[in-house]
Write a protein that holds these residues in place. Structure first.
Motif, PDB file in Angstrom:
ATOM      1  N   VAL A 104      31.288  39.859 -41.035  1.00  0.00           N
ATOM      2  CA  VAL A 104      31.816  38.645 -42.137  1.00  0.00           C
ATOM      3  C   VAL A 104      33.093  39.271 -42.784  1.00  0.00           C
ATOM      4  O   VAL A 104      33.375  40.354 -43.230  1.00  0.00           O
ATOM      5  CB  VAL A 104      30.849  38.565 -43.488  1.00  0.00           C
ATOM      6  N   ILE A 105      34.066  38.389 -42.557  1.00  0.00           N
ATOM      7  CA  ILE A 105      35.446  38.645 -42.967  1.00  0.00           C
ATOM      8  C   ILE A 105      35.396  37.911 -44.390  1.00  0.00           C
ATOM      9  O   ILE A 105      35.101  36.729 -44.802  1.00  0.00           O
ATOM     10  CB  ILE A 105      36.505  37.942 -42.027  1.00  0.00           C
ATOM     11  N   ASP A 106      36.045  38.880 -45.240  1.00  0.00           N
ATOM     12  CA  ASP A 106      36.200  38.359 -46.704  1.00  0.00           C
ATOM     13  C   ASP A 106      36.896  37.184 -46.753  1.00  0.00           C
ATOM     14  O   ASP A 106      37.998  37.025 -46.114  1.00  0.00           O
ATOM     15  CB  ASP A 106      36.865  39.575 -47.316  1.00  0.00           C
ATOM     16  N   ALA A 107      36.728  36.491 -47.820  1.00  0.00           N
ATOM     17  CA  ALA A 107      37.584  35.162 -48.094  1.00  0.00           C
ATOM     18  C   ALA A 107      38.903  35.626 -48.494  1.00  0.00           C
ATOM     19  O   ALA A 107      38.963  36.306 -49.340  1.00  0.00           O
ATOM     20  CB  ALA A 107      36.501  34.369 -49.251  1.00  0.00           C
ATOM     21  N   HIS A 108      39.840  34.625 -47.892  1.00  0.00           N
ATOM     22  CA  HIS A 108      41.143  34.888 -48.370  1.00  0.00           C
ATOM     23  C   HIS A 108      41.869  33.508 -48.556  1.00  0.00           C
ATOM     24  O   HIS A 108      41.424  32.492 -47.925  1.00  0.00           O
ATOM     25  CB  HIS A 108      42.017  35.687 -47.398  1.00  0.00           C
ATOM     26  N   PRO A 109      43.060  33.445 -48.996  1.00  0.00           N
ATOM     27  CA  PRO A 109      43.536  32.111 -49.407  1.00  0.00           C
ATOM     28  C   PRO A 109      44.012  31.625 -48.192  1.00  0.00           C
ATOM     29  O   PRO A 109      44.489  32.196 -47.177  1.00  0.00           O
ATOM     30  CB  PRO A 109      44.933  32.354 -50.272  1.00  0.00           C
ATOM     31  N   LEU A 110      43.837  30.428 -47.814  1.00  0.00           N
ATOM     32  CA  LEU A 110      44.039  29.604 -46.787  1.00  0.00           C
ATOM     33  C   LEU A 110      45.656  29.414 -46.702  1.00  0.00           C
ATOM     34  O   LEU A 110      46.173  29.036 -47.888  1.00  0.00           O
ATOM     35  CB  LEU A 110      43.502  28.206 -46.719  1.00  0.00           C
ATOM     36  N   HIS A 127      42.658  26.653 -51.675  1.00  0.00           N
ATOM     37  CA  HIS A 127      41.395  26.682 -50.385  1.00  0.00           C
ATOM     38  C   HIS A 127      41.280  28.096 -50.041  1.00  0.00           C
ATOM     39  O   HIS A 127      42.171  28.779 -50.105  1.00  0.00           O
ATOM     40  CB  HIS A 127      41.298  25.656 -49.430  1.00  0.00           C
ATOM     41  N   ILE A 128      40.008  28.561 -49.863  1.00  0.00           N
ATOM     42  CA  ILE A 128      39.817  29.802 -49.302  1.00  0.00           C
ATOM     43  C   ILE A 128      39.094  29.795 -47.914  1.00  0.00           C
ATOM     44  O   ILE A 128      38.572  28.774 -47.619  1.00  0.00           O
ATOM     45  CB  ILE A 128      39.053  30.698 -50.157  1.00  0.00           C
ATOM     46  N   TRP A 129      39.306  30.643 -47.215  1.00  0.00           N
ATOM     47  CA  TRP A 129      38.914  30.754 -45.589  1.00  0.00           C
ATOM     48  C   TRP A 129      38.237  32.016 -45.508  1.00  0.00           C
ATOM     49  O   TRP A 129      38.609  32.921 -45.860  1.00  0.00           O
ATOM     50  CB  TRP A 129      40.114  30.728 -44.650  1.00  0.00           C
ATOM     51  N   GLN A 130      37.100  32.085 -44.799  1.00  0.00           N
ATOM     52  CA  GLN A 130      36.060  32.995 -44.449  1.00  0.00           C
ATOM     53  C   GLN A 130      35.352  32.723 -43.197  1.00  0.00           C
ATOM     54  O   GLN A 130      35.399  31.571 -42.937  1.00  0.00           O
ATOM     55  CB  GLN A 130      35.329  33.599 -45.513  1.00  0.00           C
ATOM     56  N   CYS A 131      34.823  33.849 -42.625  1.00  0.00           N
ATOM     57  CA  CYS A 131      33.957  33.549 -41.053  1.00  0.00           C
ATOM     58  C   CYS A 131      33.144  34.535 -41.016  1.00  0.00           C
ATOM     59  O   CYS A 131      33.498  35.640 -41.466  1.00  0.00           O
ATOM     60  CB  CYS A 131      35.142  33.345 -40.209  1.00  0.00           C
ATOM     61  N   ASN A 140      32.429  31.406 -36.685  1.00  0.00           N
ATOM     62  CA  ASN A 140      32.009  30.493 -37.759  1.00  0.00           C
ATOM     63  C   ASN A 140      32.673  30.612 -38.766  1.00  0.00           C
ATOM     64  O   ASN A 140      32.455  31.237 -39.815  1.00  0.00           O
ATOM     65  CB  ASN A 140      30.572  30.536 -37.839  1.00  0.00           C
ATOM     66  N   ALA A 141      33.818  29.733 -38.913  1.00  0.00           N
ATOM     67  CA  ALA A 141      34.744  29.846 -40.026  1.00  0.00           C
ATOM     68  C   ALA A 141      34.476  28.479 -41.015  1.00  0.00           C
ATOM     69  O   ALA A 141      33.911  27.477 -40.500  1.00  0.00           O
ATOM     70  CB  ALA A 141      36.148  29.490 -39.525  1.00  0.00           C
ATOM     71  N   GLN A 142      34.581  28.789 -42.183  1.00  0.00           N
ATOM     72  CA  GLN A 142      34.543  27.723 -43.356  1.00  0.00           C
ATOM     73  C   GLN A 142      35.730  27.692 -44.240  1.00  0.00           C
ATOM     74  O   GLN A 142      36.104  28.929 -44.635  1.00  0.00           O
ATOM     75  CB  GLN A 142      33.074  27.769 -44.167  1.00  0.00           C
ATOM     76  N   VAL A 143      36.055  26.769 -44.699  1.00  0.00           N
ATOM     77  CA  VAL A 143      37.302  26.786 -45.824  1.00  0.00           C
ATOM     78  C   VAL A 143      36.398  25.917 -47.201  1.00  0.00           C
ATOM     79  O   VAL A 143      35.957  24.672 -46.830  1.00  0.00           O
ATOM     80  CB  VAL A 143      38.308  25.793 -45.116  1.00  0.00           C
ATOM     81  N   HIS A 144      36.655  26.424 -48.147  1.00  0.00           N
ATOM     82  CA  HIS A 144      36.198  26.147 -49.378  1.00  0.00           C
ATOM     83  C   HIS A 144      37.133  25.778 -50.534  1.00  0.00           C
ATOM     84  O   HIS A 144      38.070  26.558 -50.299  1.00  0.00           O
ATOM     85  CB  HIS A 144      34.922  26.975 -50.065  1.00  0.00           C
ATOM     86  N   LYS A 153      35.731  22.231 -44.827  1.00  0.00           N
ATOM     87  CA  LYS A 153      35.796  22.258 -43.662  1.00  0.00           C
ATOM     88  C   LYS A 153      34.760  23.191 -43.093  1.00  0.00           C
ATOM     89  O   LYS A 153      35.110  24.402 -43.345  1.00  0.00           O
ATOM     90  CB  LYS A 153      37.186  22.319 -43.114  1.00  0.00           C
ATOM     91  N   ASP A 154      33.969  22.728 -42.096  1.00  0.00           N
ATOM     92  CA  ASP A 154      33.065  23.737 -41.046  1.00  0.00           C
ATOM     93  C   ASP A 154      33.752  23.776 -39.805  1.00  0.00           C
ATOM     94  O   ASP A 154      34.128  22.768 -39.523  1.00  0.00           O
ATOM     95  CB  ASP A 154      31.609  23.146 -41.290  1.00  0.00           C
ATOM     96  N   TRP A 155      34.070  24.869 -39.428  1.00  0.00           N
ATOM     97  CA  TRP A 155      35.080  24.975 -38.480  1.00  0.00           C
ATOM     98  C   TRP A 155      34.471  26.043 -37.245  1.00  0.00           C
ATOM     99  O   TRP A 155      34.975  27.038 -37.088  1.00  0.00           O
ATOM    100  CB  TRP A 155      36.300  25.518 -38.954  1.00  0.00           C
ATOM    101  N   PRO A 156      33.286  25.767 -36.635  1.00  0.00           N
ATOM    102  CA  PRO A 156      32.755  26.725 -35.668  1.00  0.00           C
ATOM    103  C   PRO A 156      33.717  26.674 -34.256  1.00  0.00           C
ATOM    104  O   PRO A 156      34.203  25.795 -33.889  1.00  0.00           O
ATOM    105  CB  PRO A 156      31.380  26.149 -35.325  1.00  0.00           C
ATOM    106  N   GLN A 157      33.679  27.944 -33.955  1.00  0.00           N
ATOM    107  CA  GLN A 157      34.839  28.122 -32.835  1.00  0.00           C
ATOM    108  C   GLN A 157      34.071  29.282 -31.862  1.00  0.00           C
ATOM    109  O   GLN A 157      32.918  29.841 -32.204  1.00  0.00           O
ATOM    110  CB  GLN A 157      36.029  28.483 -33.206  1.00  0.00           C
ATOM    111  N   ARG A 158      34.706  29.435 -30.523  1.00  0.00           N
ATOM    112  CA  ARG A 158      34.356  30.647 -29.784  1.00  0.00           C
ATOM    113  C   ARG A 158      35.692  31.249 -29.491  1.00  0.00           C
ATOM    114  O   ARG A 158      36.528  30.709 -29.267  1.00  0.00           O
ATOM    115  CB  ARG A 158      33.632  30.115 -28.628  1.00  0.00           C
TER     116      ARG A 158
END
Length: 180
Positions: A104-110, A127-131, A140-144, A153-158
Motif C-alpha cells: 500500500v502506497i501512502d496517500a499523497h497530494p495529486l 485531491h490525494i492519490w494512493q494505490c 489499483n489507484a484511487q484519487v480522493h 477516480k478509481d484507476w485500476p492498471q497493470r
C-alpha cells in the motif's frame, strides 16, 4: 629440524595464514556486496516473474528490511516517446499465501502533472492519490477529495514492477513466517 622440514613447516603455516586472511577478506567483500539497496524481484504487468526471486523479497520482508517498489511506463505521444518512472516506500506490506506480496502506497497530494517537468506542483482541488501494488502486476489507484473523502477516480492498471530491499550489513537472514 633440518632445513627442508623447516621450509615445509613455514610454507604450510604461511598457507594457513593466507587462507584465513583470504577467507576474512572474502567475507568482508560479501558483506559489502550484500549491504545496501538491491533489486530482488521483478514482475511484468501480468504478474509473471521477469527477474529475481519472490522468495528473496518475502524473506527480506520477514526480516524487517526496508522495501521500495518501482514502476513506470513508456508511451508514444504525438511525435515523441514519453517515459515515466516512480519509486515509493510502501506504508503497509502483506505476504499472501507465502507466494505473493501487496504494497500500500501512502496517500499523497495529486500533482498537476506527472510528466511535465516544468509543471511539478500540487494539483488544484486538494485531491490525494494512493494505490495498492501487487507482485501479480496489479496497480489499483484511487484519487480522493482530501477534504470530503469522496472517491474522485478509481484507476485500476497493470504495470511491470521492480521490488527492492535494503540489506543491512552484518545481519543474519531468517526465513521464519511471521505467523509461527
Amino acid at each position: 629440524m633440518n632445513k627442508t622440514r623447516l621450509f615445509i613447516f613455514f610454507m604450510v603455516l604461511s598457507g594457513i595464514f593466507f587462507s584465513c586472511n583470504q577467507e576474512k577478506q572474502n567475507q568482508a567483500d560479501l558483506e559489502l556486496i550484500e549491504s545496501g539497496w538491491k533489486s530482488v524481484y521483478q514482475n511484468d504487468e501480468n504478474g509473471n516473474r521477469l527477474a529475481g526471486s519472490i522468495d528473496s523479497l518475502i524473506v527480506g520482508i520477514r526480516n524487517g528490511y526496508d522495501v521500495r517498489v518501482g514502476w513506470g511506463w513508456e508511451r508514444e505521444r504525438a511525435d515523441s516517446i514519453l517515459r515515466l518512472e516512480h519509486m515509493a516506500e510502501p506504508l503497509f506490506l502483506t505476504v499472501i499465501q507465502e507466494k505473493n506480496v501487496t504494497a500500500v502506497i501512502d496517500a499523497h497530494p495529486l500533482l498537476q502533472s506527472y510528466i511535465d517537468v516544468d509543471n511539478q506542483k500540487i494539483g488544484e482541488g486538494g485531491h490525494i492519490w494512493q494505490c495498492v501494488l501487487t507482485t501479480k502486476g496489479t496497480f489499483n489507484a484511487q484519487v480522493h477529495n482530501r477534504s470530503t473523502g469522496e472517491l474522485i477516480k478509481d484507476w485500476p492498471q497493470r504495470h511491470k514492477m521492480t521490488w527492492f530491499l535494503e540489506y543491512p550489513s552484518n545481519k543474519a537472514k531468517e526465513n521464519k513466517p511471521l505467523f509461527r
